[in-house]
Design an enzyme around this catalytic site. Sequence first.
Site, short mmCIF file in Angstrom:
data_model
loop_
_atom_site.label_atom_id
_atom_site.label_comp_id
_atom_site.label_asym_id
_atom_site.label_seq_id
_atom_site.Cartn_x
_atom_site.Cartn_y
_atom_site.Cartn_z
N GLU A 99 37.08 38.39 41.37
CA GLU A 99 38.29 39.00 40.82
C GLU A 99 39.47 38.35 41.52
O GLU A 99 39.79 38.68 42.66
CB GLU A 99 38.28 40.52 41.02
CG GLU A 99 37.18 41.24 40.27
CD GLU A 99 37.32 41.12 38.76
OE1 GLU A 99 38.43 40.79 38.28
OE2 GLU A 99 36.34 41.37 38.04
N CYS A 155 47.55 41.72 41.85
CA CYS A 155 46.98 40.57 41.14
C CYS A 155 47.35 40.54 39.67
O CYS A 155 47.29 39.49 39.03
CB CYS A 155 45.46 40.56 41.30
SG CYS A 155 44.63 42.02 40.64
#
Length: 474
Positions: A205, A239
Amino acid sequence: MLHLQRRAHFEEGPPSAAVRRNRIDRLLAMVLDNLDEYVDALVRDFGTRSRTGVLFAEVLGMLTTIEHTRSHIDRWMRPRNPKPLARLYGIRAQVQPTPLGVVGIIGPWNFPLQLIVAPAAAAFAAGNRVMIKMSEITAHTAELTHTLAPSYFDPAELAVVTGGPDIAAAFSALPFDHLFFTGSTRVGRLVQRAAAANLVPVTLELGGKNPVVVAPDADLGRAAARIARARLVNGGQVCVSPDCVFVPHERVDAFVAAARAAFRDLVPDIAGNDDYTACVDQVNYDRVIGLVDDARARGACVEEVVPFGEKPPDPSLRKIAPTIVRDVTDEMAIATEEVFGPVLVVRPYSTPGEVATALNAGPAPLVAYWYGPDGAEFREFVRRTRSGGVSRNDFALNMFPEDAPFGGVGESGMGAYRGKAGFDTFTHYRTVVGTDLPFVVTALAAPPFGGGLRRGIDMALRLACRRTHRRLNP
């Protein structure tokens, strides 16, 4: 730790649904019983971070997905019987969801609690044991979790590891049954390289420069206000944070004015504002400042939106004022590097197709944003571009459905979790087939091969060839 967990996994076998739910409940209890301690630790790690923001982003935000996962464990665990064709020949087949074994989780520093608990809950739901490596950058949160875990878990169920890069490297090189990493693309490459030595499957991720397209017919004021607010979440250290905003040429000035006004409204002060998140450490602060300084030195227009009556923040606070950067060119580092701070790059465009072409020339982002109506231009943008997810008119909206997969593609990651996708990530679907027929079903595959078999194969292949050409030439 790995040997202990793997031995327990094989000796005890796949856990029942009740055991899996109990492990998830203990994981949640570890957090919920110690909320004040966790908030204190996270605030100390960042220097300045909103206590309300911590409770919302680190804890409340993950509960819905975890509860959804917990409530579906029984259903997801059920074996599946394949199509009945095999049964016609006396073959019984079943696909059994089985745990992988021991899952390693390497957590990041930006959301060091949520981003270990959520994947750990998914791994527990699939029946695995879990080892967690906490980020050394958020050392107080890491040490608190390391201290609390033994009160809630036997180390054969869950173990928490702390330490610096050397420990992280050793952790990455262990022969796990699956390795889950959240962090930067640069470190993700190192993790995958270490895991490859043992053929350990990985879920990465990562992040990237998440683009935002303000459509030609968008409500400019509303779009600017929402984008500005999104860029301030956790001080831009997210993110899925919007990174680069593409605005129609003729509307750039109006967008910048609206974004500036929104920043001033959202941040009336910085220095004494406990809701304004600081950079997590000096390294990240210097990196973000360096990106802005490099852009300025190379000719970019840089505007720090400092609150009226204030000076730019004291560097010792590690707070960066909301910053708008224009006239960015490709040789500037900020054009390609993920900022991870409260800095918004604004770039002009002529047509949405031009933006799609520019995005496709670079790494696929974790999220692509579109502000405007759900019309033909938006649908064409989705069709033509590649990204982990797409959100329209709001921040991180692709993460809200509790059973929708979340993950990147290309340099923004591989694999997915959340909901059923998380259960699948940490599960091996094992096919179990058997027969009690008085003859061997697969005997035709071994010699001797008679003429009748050859004629039968020729006939089957001719039929397949005709079928294929009929489809090609209807």
